[in-house]
Design an enzyme around this catalytic site. Structure first.
Site, PDB file in Angstrom:
ATOM      1  N   TYR A 173       0.775  -1.126  -0.095  1.00 25.77           N
ATOM      2  CA  TYR A 173       0.040  -0.112   0.040  1.00 25.77           C
ATOM      3  C   TYR A 173       0.790   1.034   0.058  1.00 25.77           C
ATOM      4  O   TYR A 173       1.945   1.321   0.144  1.00 25.77           O
ATOM      5  CB  TYR A 173      -1.119  -0.027   1.224  1.00 25.77           C
ATOM      6  CG  TYR A 173      -0.680  -0.166   2.524  1.00 25.77           C
ATOM      7  CD1 TYR A 173       0.723   0.267   3.047  1.00 25.77           C
ATOM      8  CD2 TYR A 173      -1.456  -0.780   3.590  1.00 25.77           C
ATOM      9  CE1 TYR A 173       0.762   0.068   4.365  1.00 25.77           C
ATOM     10  CE2 TYR A 173      -1.188  -0.890   4.927  1.00 25.77           C
ATOM     11  CZ  TYR A 173       0.187  -0.337   5.250  1.00 25.77           C
ATOM     12  OH  TYR A 173       0.473  -0.641   6.352  1.00 25.77           O
ATOM     13  N   GLU A 174       0.095   2.301  -0.101  1.00 28.40           N
ATOM     14  CA  GLU A 174       0.780   3.857  -0.366  1.00 28.40           C
ATOM     15  C   GLU A 174       1.669   3.758  -1.393  1.00 28.40           C
ATOM     16  O   GLU A 174       2.920   4.592  -1.360  1.00 28.40           O
ATOM     17  CB  GLU A 174       1.375   4.004   0.760  1.00 28.40           C
ATOM     18  CG  GLU A 174       0.430   4.205   2.073  1.00 28.40           C
ATOM     19  CD  GLU A 174      -0.928   5.124   1.960  1.00 28.40           C
ATOM     20  OE1 GLU A 174      -0.563   6.006   0.797  1.00 28.40           O
ATOM     21  OE2 GLU A 174      -1.838   4.998   2.890  1.00 28.40           O
ATOM     22  N   GLY A 175       1.416   3.155  -2.711  1.00 31.66           N
ATOM     23  CA  GLY A 175       2.330   3.160  -3.893  1.00 31.66           C
ATOM     24  C   GLY A 175       3.057   1.676  -3.768  1.00 31.66           C
ATOM     25  O   GLY A 175       4.031   1.777  -2.703  1.00 31.66           O
TER      26      GLY A 175
END
Length: 587
Positions: free
Chosen positions: A442-444
């Site tokens: 997550y978050e890229g």
């Protein structure tokens, strides 16, 4: 024998070493108008209080929260037992306001101390920490881009922790490619907008910790151009303030995911049905407005990897000191029984030393990144602020990707220390392995972070984009070569800087004829940069360590002898990327 009773112990001595000697943050604080009264003693008090909260309040509900998980009934999420009480205690102690502007109720402390706090709460309870994961980023986004009326109406509630925030990006068809977003926003006569669409994987999209939730939602206006240039950002609350009370907004939680880990965190599928919201920043500039939030979130996700590694190290070290198995060769002094503690066996010592040098090295780099963010805002000289901003842009993808990958791998190594017991929930390490895996996604995703580093930042403009980071490494190497204890480390660091620069130049040249080359090389290139950054971390640690920190010299020696060899592996893989990867035959 069980490790279930081993408490979390905040690594206060190492934290003090990093802040006071490795970074020398108090010297910089004296030059910042907003932090000039802050000193090392005050920072130590903050660290001690944060460590006590994580140990006494968060860690005891971590395992039970994993087993209990969250439940959804009639659109309402119930979090595990103890989560609500822990959150009230967190807010009551003022932790949500730590690094926020005093003008909106914050304490105005450095982001470095916020980074320290984030490491500790993840070590104590990653799932619980997820509810706070976007709070500071949402504060920063609104503070920078929202109109004055919106800041006045919403920021005090976020800073106090009375309300929590989410970041609503992902849709079923749009993950890493935000250009595929379909959520729509329709302007209204009163200046508000009506938001329609579905969002998935929303951490804390529904929860029972706060009375209201502030959703920051990406959506398209009717006149939006296609792709990422047509995305706008909106504030969409769960509840709408109305005549001194609240009325429900058309925001619904349709489900919570059953996940591999962080089971105490409610990962929600959200539906917006003509929900009322307001534009943040300029139309079609939503990604620019959200960029501040993403940078903050990515640093904090990287620190999750550090938090996992620290807790895994504590558990493995304690277990290895107690578990008796076989006779060590050579036997430890004074040993008389048929078996010795497994810490005396070379394979176990190697795992434990890997855990120690990676964890302590990452702490220095991660806290340094937090301090760099402080300097981008508060350094007295404009040129220095610009230089620190360039450095922060490079550190963000490295820390997010490299730390989370290492956190998972180190937790897996720590599980090996326990043997079969490590596979059992009672010993706690298997939960860390499961929880840590999500941070790489997550978050890229880590692949996106690698592409961001190599393609967008290093190779753009001819291949000299890594210069701010290399300059920092070389500056440290030069200082180390003037110090007898650190001279050899400085020389080795210089050699690896040269090799990294040569590899970068070769990539820049070859990419002109092979457009896919950066994508093939990006992940290994980021790992190469990460290992060299760790060499930088340990080079500085040796240089600044006094006799009270003599163990730092032992750890640095181990890193340079046993771990830095990994750089050769990643360099070889970067060089091998010039060979095209064949398409897999699916016929």
């Amino acid at each position: 024998m069980s490790s279930g009773g081993i408490p979390y112990r905040a690594p206060l001595a190492d934290i003090a070493f990093v802040i006071e000697r490795w970074i020398d943050a108090p010297a910089d604080w004296k030059c910042m108008d907003c932090h000039e009264s802050l000193d090392a003693e005050a920072a130590r008090m903050v660290a001690e209080a944060a460590g006590q909260f994580s140990a006494d309040t968060l860690a005891p509900i971590n395992g039970t929260g994993d087993l209990q998980g969250c439940t959804l009934a009639e659109g309402r999420v119930t979090t595990p037992d103890g989560f609500r009480e822990a959150y009230r205690a967190y807010c009551g102690a003022g932790w949500t306001a730590l690094a926020c502007d005093p003008a909106v109720g914050g304490q105005g402390l450095p982001q470095l101390l916020d980074a320290m706090l984030n490491e500790m709460i993840v070590s104590g309870n990653h799932a619980w920490a997820m509810y706070l994961g976007i709070l500071h980023g949402a504060y920063a986004c609104l503070n920078a881009h929202a109109p004055e009326w919106m800041r006045a109406a919403w920021l005090p509630h976020l800073v106090s922790g009375r309300w929590l925030a989410t970041m609503c990006l992902t849709e079923p068809q749009a993950g890493s490619d935000l250009g595929l977003l379909r959520a729509q926003a329709r302007p209204q006569a009163d200046g508000s907008h009506r938001i329609d669409g579905q969002k998935i994987f929303i951490s804390g999209g529904e929860q029972d910790l706060t009375e209201n939730i502030v959703h920051l939602v990406l959506a398209r206006l009717p006149d939006a151009p296609p792709g990422t240039k047509g995305i706008s950002l909106f504030l969409v609350p769960k509840l709408l303030p109305q005549d001194g009370g609240f009325e429900p907004n058309a925001v619904f939680c349709d489900g919570i995911e059953k996940k591999m880990g962080i089971k105490g965190s409610a990962t929600c599928a959200m539906r917006f049905e003509s929900a009322k919201g307001w534009l943040i920043g300029e139309p079609h500039r939503g990604l620019a407005a959200m960029f501040i939030m993403m940078n903050s979130a990515r640093l904090h996700v990287g620190l999750q990897g550090l938090g996992h590694a620290e807790m895994a190290y504590q558990l493995a070290l304690t277990y290895a000191r107690e578990r008796q198995q076989m006779r060590a060769q050579p036997r430890p002094q004074g040993a008389t029984g048929a078996a010795d503690a497994i810490i005396h066996h070379a394979p176990m010592r190697r795992i434990l030393m890997d855990l120690r040098v990676w964890t302590e090295g990452m702490r220095a780099l991660g806290y340094w990144a937090g301090h760099v963010l402080d300097l981008t805002e508060h350094a007295p000289d404009a040129a220095e602020r610009a230089g620190q901003q360039a450095l922060a842009a490079l550190l963000t993808p490295v820390i997010k990707s490299f730390f989370t990958e290492r956190g998972f791998e180190l937790a897996s190594q720590a599980l090996q220390v326990f043997g079969g017991y490590g596979y059992v929930h009672e010993y706690r390490i298997e939960q860390i392995v499961r929880d840590s895996r999500i941070a790489m996604i997550y978050e890229g995703t880590n692949q996106i972070q690698a592409l961001d580093l190599l393609q967008r930042k290093v190779l753009a403009g001819g291949g000299d984009g890594l210069a701010p980071l290399l300059d920092a490494f070389r500056h440290e190497a030069n200082l180390a070569m003037r110090c007898p204890n650190a001279r050899a480390y400085g020389q080795t660091l210089t050699q690896w800087c040269d090799r990294l620069m040569e590899a970068t130049a070769a990539l820049a040249k070859d990419a002109q004829a092979d457009a896919e080359l950066p994508a093939r090389a990006a992940e290994d290139y980021l790992r190469l940069v990460g290992v060299i950054a760790m060499a930088f971390s340990w080079c500085r640690a040796v240089r600044v360590a006094d006799e009270a920190h003599a163990h730092k010299r032992q750890s640095a020696c181990y890193f340079y002898d046993h771990v830095l060899v990994d750089a050769g592996h990643w360099l070889a893989r970067v060089q091998a990327a010039r060979h095209v990867i064949p398409m897999i035959d699916v016929g």
